[in-house]
Design an enzyme around this catalytic site. Structure first.
Site, PDB file in Angstrom:
ATOM      1  N   TRP A 195      -0.549  -2.701   8.594  1.00  0.00           N
ATOM      2  CA  TRP A 195      -1.120  -2.375   7.213  1.00  0.00           C
ATOM      3  C   TRP A 195      -0.972  -0.913   6.903  1.00  0.00           C
ATOM      4  O   TRP A 195      -1.226   0.055   7.902  1.00  0.00           O
ATOM      5  CB  TRP A 195      -2.447  -2.466   7.194  1.00  0.00           C
ATOM      6  N   ARG A 221       0.906  -1.207   0.043  1.00  0.00           N
ATOM      7  CA  ARG A 221       0.018   0.061  -0.040  1.00  0.00           C
ATOM      8  C   ARG A 221       0.762   1.268  -0.265  1.00  0.00           C
ATOM      9  O   ARG A 221       0.586   2.201  -0.753  1.00  0.00           O
ATOM     10  CB  ARG A 221      -1.028   0.181   1.076  1.00  0.00           C
ATOM     11  N   ASP A 281      -2.785  -0.578  12.427  1.00  0.00           N
ATOM     12  CA  ASP A 281      -3.223   0.549  11.711  1.00  0.00           C
ATOM     13  C   ASP A 281      -4.328   1.168  12.584  1.00  0.00           C
ATOM     14  O   ASP A 281      -4.887   2.196  12.259  1.00  0.00           O
ATOM     15  CB  ASP A 281      -3.608   0.155  10.189  1.00  0.00           C
ATOM     16  N   TYR A 326      -3.905  -5.113  15.109  1.00  0.00           N
ATOM     17  CA  TYR A 326      -3.712  -4.386  13.903  1.00  0.00           C
ATOM     18  C   TYR A 326      -3.096  -2.952  14.206  1.00  0.00           C
ATOM     19  O   TYR A 326      -3.881  -2.356  14.835  1.00  0.00           O
ATOM     20  CB  TYR A 326      -5.041  -4.421  13.149  1.00  0.00           C
ATOM     21  N   GLU A 328      -2.130   1.556   4.670  1.00  0.00           N
ATOM     22  CA  GLU A 328      -2.790   2.519   3.890  1.00  0.00           C
ATOM     23  C   GLU A 328      -2.789   3.782   4.272  1.00  0.00           C
ATOM     24  O   GLU A 328      -2.665   4.815   3.277  1.00  0.00           O
ATOM     25  CB  GLU A 328      -4.392   2.188   3.949  1.00  0.00           C
ATOM     26  N   GLU A 347      -9.640 -12.627   1.861  1.00  0.00           N
ATOM     27  CA  GLU A 347     -10.540 -11.716   1.220  1.00  0.00           C
ATOM     28  C   GLU A 347     -10.644 -11.853  -0.294  1.00  0.00           C
ATOM     29  O   GLU A 347     -10.307 -10.905  -1.115  1.00  0.00           O
ATOM     30  CB  GLU A 347     -10.145 -10.143   1.515  1.00  0.00           C
ATOM     31  N   HIS A 401      -6.541  -9.944  -4.323  1.00  0.00           N
ATOM     32  CA  HIS A 401      -5.742  -8.812  -4.187  1.00  0.00           C
ATOM     33  C   HIS A 401      -4.436  -8.897  -5.095  1.00  0.00           C
ATOM     34  O   HIS A 401      -3.434  -8.581  -4.873  1.00  0.00           O
ATOM     35  CB  HIS A 401      -4.982  -8.859  -2.524  1.00  0.00           C
ATOM     36  N   ASP A 424      -0.146  -6.289  -3.627  1.00  0.00           N
ATOM     37  CA  ASP A 424      -1.615  -6.188  -3.371  1.00  0.00           C
ATOM     38  C   ASP A 424      -2.429  -5.522  -4.491  1.00  0.00           C
ATOM     39  O   ASP A 424      -1.456  -5.262  -5.372  1.00  0.00           O
ATOM     40  CB  ASP A 424      -1.817  -5.332  -1.977  1.00  0.00           C
ATOM     41  N   TRP A 461      -6.414 -13.918  11.903  1.00  0.00           N
ATOM     42  CA  TRP A 461      -6.696 -12.458  11.763  1.00  0.00           C
ATOM     43  C   TRP A 461      -8.030 -12.030  12.298  1.00  0.00           C
ATOM     44  O   TRP A 461      -8.336 -10.787  12.630  1.00  0.00           O
ATOM     45  CB  TRP A 461      -6.181 -11.701  10.577  1.00  0.00           C
TER      46      TRP A 461
HETATM   47  C1  ACM Z   1      -6.255  -8.945   6.134  1.00  0.00           C
HETATM   48  O1  ACM Z   1      -6.426  -8.201   6.921  1.00  0.00           O
HETATM   49  N1  ACM Z   1      -6.897  -8.947   4.896  1.00  0.00           N
HETATM   50  C2  ACM Z   1      -5.313 -10.092   6.190  1.00  0.00           C
END
Ligand code: ACM
Length: 515
Positions: free
Chosen positions: A423, A124, A375, A373, A425, A286, A224, A153, A348
């Site tokens: 993460w 990201r 973030d 997480y 972003e 996802e 992804h 990603d 997760w």
């Molecule tokens: C994730 O947070 N998509 C692993």
């Protein structure tokens, strides 16, 4: 000291480890000695009188005993890694002592878990190599031993792959970046780009290995994958378009043609040629099946509908990695999407997948979003930059236990450890990564290294001098008192969530695990 050692007996008596000190070390410990010279800025020429680094088979593998006395300092570790952790503790003691003085005494220590990891999302936001090396240094300082690199990603492909040049020519660059949470639909107008060459990655692996950090690469597939499909539309299902500029999950996923499978094997073979880790990440989180509805691949492969595609694909990749002597590392979605029995799953989606995976006999790395997480927002203060996710304070991270209640001893033995996930972003620079990562990673480190008893006020007492050490290392951590005025990021507004809302969402997201 942080993370808290198993036992600490230090007296008020102290002495200086002077510039005249020597270092003597057993075979195989020369790189630890070299690291220590740099870390504590002492010349430490080889020889007797000062410091001794030694292997002691009676210590646990990553454990050590550190004895400090005016006539010599001894670090006895169960392995070179154990000696290294003893050396990290010595570094902390020297920093805490006035003018490089050391207290007389003994520290005995060993980790609770063998996998103590942090994931860094370089897809990201790309992070240049020197900043990745610094990230590794800081992780090792906290006695973490795995770096999971999220290399690809929808929003960017960051690894050069021979024969597939467009992955980096096209896939490593997006034309703009979403500013803040998706709900605001706001963008900057600046391209963002970057990728690692094979040499870059080899350098990262070698640097990490000197600090006893194993780098686990991840190429997320078969979802992804929008950046790769932007580069090679033939990998997809009829869509062509740019590298994704918005956050969230793309519906553009891989097709299952022989050519696409061969692409995936090329990428994984290249990844395995760079990364010696046993675990190789194939993501698997996802992955929407929308594009597989009506796909000609279904009949050709004899698959019973779109939901059968990912399990089949995972099986193919697992067989290939197995043929290279590696093990699949994937997100917990693989529990119902083809995880081979040898897979290690990063659990997760809240707390439930850790329990389900361990009960099913999978080795697990526990990383529930609501605890791990980084973030997610650190406080309710409106001055937090881009507040997203649920509230995840320092105390919340400190309270994390990788082993949830309700498991038998043999089930719990499948929990190899925990992982904090960064993460990116909303982390547009290494300084922002620092801010979101520290000091919460200090608390996480204690959760995976130290014994499970917790005392948050006592942790804070140890954290305060530790923060001075982070100051000296130039870490832009979030102050305990809250964000500074300049930390807010009003151009990138957030979307804070409540815990009950998130728990309800996680309940829905993990419906597959209850069927
Ligand atoms: C994730 O947070 N998509 C692993």
């Amino acid at each position: 000291m942080l993370p808290r050692p198993t036992s600490v007996q230090l007296s008020a008596e102290n002495f200086a480890l002077g510039a005249g000190a020597h270092v003597a070390f057993d075979d195989g410990l020369d790189s630890v000695a070299a690291w220590l010279r740099d870390a504590i800025s002492l010349p430490l020429p080889p020889g007797e009188g000062g410091l001794r680094l030694t292997i002691d088979q009676n210590q646990p593998l990553e454990g050590y005993a550190l004895s400090t006395a005016p006539d010599g300092v001894v670090i006895a570790g169960g392995s070179p890694a154990g000696v290294f952790y003893g050396a990290q503790t010595l570094r902390q003691l020297l920093f805490d002592g006035d003018g490089g003085r050391l207290p007389v005494g003994r520290v005995v220590d060993a980790p609770r878990f063998r996998m103590r990891g942090v994931m860094l999302d370089v897809a990201r936001h790309f992070m240049p190599v020197p900043d990745v090396l610094r990230f590794i240094d800081l992780a090792a300082f906290h006695k973490l031993n795995h770096l999971h690199l999220h290399l690809t990603d929808d929003q960017g492909w960051r690894i050069e792959v021979p024969g597939w040049e467009r992955l980096t020519e096209v896939g490593a660059r997006r034309s703009a970046t979403m500013l803040g949470a998706r709900v605001h639909d706001r963008y900057d107008d600046r391209p963002h780009e970057g990728f690692y060459t094979t040499d870059d990655l080899r350098r990262i692996v070698a640097y990490a290995a000197e600090r006893f950090v194993t780098v686990i690469p991840e190429v997320d597939m078969p979802g992804h994958m929008q950046a790769a499909i932007a580069a090679y539309p033939a990998l997809g299902n009829g869509w062509s378009g740019p590298v994704r500029t918005s956050w969230g999950i793309s519906t553009h996923v891989l097709n299952m043609s022989d050519q696409t499978l061969s692409f995936c094997r090329d990428v994984l073979a290249h990844v395995c040629s760079i990364f010696p880790a046993e675990l190789i990440g194939i993501g698997g989180d996802e992955c929407p099946a929308d594009e597989w509805v009506g796909s000609p691949d279904l009949a050709r492969l004899g698959l019973d509908g779109p939901s059968a595609v990912q399990p089949w694909f995972t099986g193919q990749m697992a067989a290939f990695l197995g043929s290279l002597g590696r093990r699949v590392f994937g997100w917990d979605e693989l529990l119902t999407r083809g995880a081979p029995p040898t897979a290690v799953l990063a659990a997760w989606r809240g707390r439930r997948p850790t329990v389900v995976a361990a009960k099913a006999g999978f080795d697990v790395i526990s990383c529930p979003d609501i605890s791990c997480y980084l973030d997610y927002r650190q406080s309710d203060d409106p001055g937090e930059p881009t507040p997203v996710g649920t509230l995840l304070t320092l105390a919340d991270v400190y309270a994390f236990d990788p082993v949830p209640h309700g498991l038998t001893e043999s089930e719990a033995a499948h929990i190899l450890g925990g992982q904090a996930n960064v993460w990116t972003e909303h982390m547009e620079s290494p300084r922002r990564v620092d801010y979101m990562t520290y000091p919460r990673l200090c608390a996480f480190a204690e959760a995976v290294w130290s014994t499970p008893d917790r005392d948050f006020p006592a942790f804070l007492d140890r954290l305060k001098p530790h923060l001075r050490h982070l100051d000296a290392l130039g870490v832009n951590y979030r102050p305990l008192s809250g964000p500074r005025p300049g930390d807010a990021r009003p151009a990138a507004p957030g979307n804070p969530r409540t815990l009950p809302d998130r728990l309800a969402e996680l309940h829905e997201m993990t419906a597959d695990l209850r069927r």
